[in-house]
Design a protein around this motif. Structure first.
Motif, mmCIF file in Angstrom:
data_model
loop_
_atom_site.group_PDB
_atom_site.id
_atom_site.type_symbol
_atom_site.label_atom_id
_atom_site.label_comp_id
_atom_site.label_asym_id
_atom_site.label_seq_id
_atom_site.Cartn_x
_atom_site.Cartn_y
_atom_site.Cartn_z
ATOM 1 N N HIS A 70 0.774 -1.192 -0.131
ATOM 2 C CA HIS A 70 -0.105 0.125 -0.195
ATOM 3 C C HIS A 70 0.733 1.348 0.076
ATOM 4 N N ARG A 71 0.292 2.169 -0.621
ATOM 5 C CA ARG A 71 0.774 3.727 -0.189
ATOM 6 C C ARG A 71 -0.215 4.749 -0.399
ATOM 7 N N LEU A 72 0.062 5.788 0.464
ATOM 8 C CA LEU A 72 -0.734 7.066 0.295
ATOM 9 C C LEU A 72 -0.376 7.904 -0.596
ATOM 10 N N THR A 73 -1.307 8.738 -1.138
ATOM 11 C CA THR A 73 -1.151 9.486 -2.374
ATOM 12 C C THR A 73 -0.902 11.037 -1.706
ATOM 13 N N HIS A 74 -0.176 11.858 -2.618
ATOM 14 C CA HIS A 74 -0.183 13.237 -2.010
ATOM 15 C C HIS A 74 -1.025 14.373 -3.049
ATOM 16 N N CYS A 126 -6.628 -7.839 -0.744
ATOM 17 C CA CYS A 126 -7.771 -7.822 -1.625
ATOM 18 C C CYS A 126 -8.004 -6.748 -2.665
ATOM 19 N N GLY A 127 -7.856 -5.507 -2.015
ATOM 20 C CA GLY A 127 -7.615 -4.221 -2.891
ATOM 21 C C GLY A 127 -9.186 -3.563 -2.712
ATOM 22 N N TYR A 128 -9.997 -3.996 -1.407
ATOM 23 C CA TYR A 128 -11.095 -3.201 -1.208
ATOM 24 C C TYR A 128 -10.807 -1.957 -0.808
ATOM 25 N N CYS A 129 -9.666 -1.540 0.074
ATOM 26 C CA CYS A 129 -9.409 -0.337 0.369
ATOM 27 C C CYS A 129 -9.298 0.820 -0.624
ATOM 28 N N VAL A 130 -8.849 0.251 -1.731
ATOM 29 C CA VAL A 130 -8.402 0.992 -2.649
ATOM 30 C C VAL A 130 -9.819 1.330 -3.585
ATOM 31 N N GLU A 131 -10.494 0.198 -3.786
ATOM 32 C CA GLU A 131 -11.670 0.610 -4.498
ATOM 33 C C GLU A 131 -12.671 1.190 -3.771
ATOM 34 N N ALA A 132 -12.738 1.352 -2.401
ATOM 35 C CA ALA A 132 -13.706 1.991 -1.473
ATOM 36 C C ALA A 132 -13.216 3.524 -1.367
ATOM 37 N N PRO A 134 -12.892 7.254 -1.916
ATOM 38 C CA PRO A 134 -13.475 8.362 -2.853
ATOM 39 C C PRO A 134 -12.734 9.206 -3.446
ATOM 40 N N CYS A 135 -11.529 9.412 -2.866
ATOM 41 C CA CYS A 135 -10.671 10.491 -3.427
ATOM 42 C C CYS A 135 -9.335 9.911 -3.570
ATOM 43 N N ASP A 136 -9.108 8.601 -3.984
ATOM 44 C CA ASP A 136 -7.945 7.934 -4.514
ATOM 45 C C ASP A 136 -6.573 8.449 -3.554
ATOM 46 N N ALA A 137 -7.044 8.263 -2.312
ATOM 47 C CA ALA A 137 -5.810 8.470 -1.482
ATOM 48 C C ALA A 137 -4.843 7.129 -1.163
ATOM 49 N N ILE A 138 -5.704 6.033 -1.312
ATOM 50 C CA ILE A 138 -4.622 4.727 -1.102
ATOM 51 C C ILE A 138 -4.645 4.120 -2.380
#
Length: 176
Positions: A70-74, A126-132, A134-138
């Motif tokens: 995982h990574r968090l975006t800026h 699983c990638g559910y966190c990326v799909e959930a 709403p602001c493309d942060a993860i």
């Protein structure tokens, strides 16, 4: 009055009632035969077996759709894109994401994570966190698929480590 009523039970007849088939011996021997055949092929053609000398040699067939670490975006201004909405933690089936929200100090009218942790030992990728989100942060596009450590704490990614990871498959352009 004693009314004894028989329940409606349907008896299903079993087929193949031979004693040998009840013991599953033919199926066991068939499985052993297949295993022995594969073993023989691997032993006689040792140079034909493809190997990868991992970790010195990394796989080259990783596509951009691969779910890595995982990574968090800026944002464009360098701030954290996450607004601490807890959607990723809610969608996570492994319950491995821990977020503590705080108010932003830069005048924006939204929240930000004071604590954002992902326990990769519990994560099922699983990638559910990326799909959930709403602001493309993860995202899970770091290309890192091997995490090693000697303590459990080495596998818990905090906000600073998540922000330090870079995307492996291109620049950081928001898909939101």
């Amino acid at each position: 009055m004693n009314h004894t009523r028989k329940p409606n039970i349907k008896t299903v007849p079993r087929h193949n009632k031979a004693p040998v088939e009840k013991l599953y011996l033919p199926a066991i021997f068939q499985g052993l035969k297949i295993t022995a055949r594969h073993l023989w092929v691997n032993l006689t053609d040792i140079l034909g077996v493809e190997t990868l000398e991992y970790p010195e040699e990394q796989p080259k067939d990783i596509t951009p759709r691969y779910r890595g670490l995982h990574r968090l975006t800026h944002r464009e201004d360098g701030s954290v894109r996450c607004v601490a909405c807890f959607m990723c933690a809610t969608a996570c089936p492994a319950q491995c994401i821990h977020i503590v929200a705080t108010e932003r100090t830069d005048g924006q009218d939204e929240k930000m994570p004071a604590v954002f942790e992902i326990d990769t030992l519990e994560c099922v990728f699983c990638g559910y966190c990326v799909e959930a989100c709403p602001c493309d942060a993860i995202r899970m596009d770091t290309g890192i698929f091997s995490v090693t450590g000697s303590r459990r704490e080495d596998f818990v990614l905090d906000k600073e480590r998540l922000l330090a990871h870079k995307g492996a498959f291109g620049e950081e352009v928001s898909r939101a």
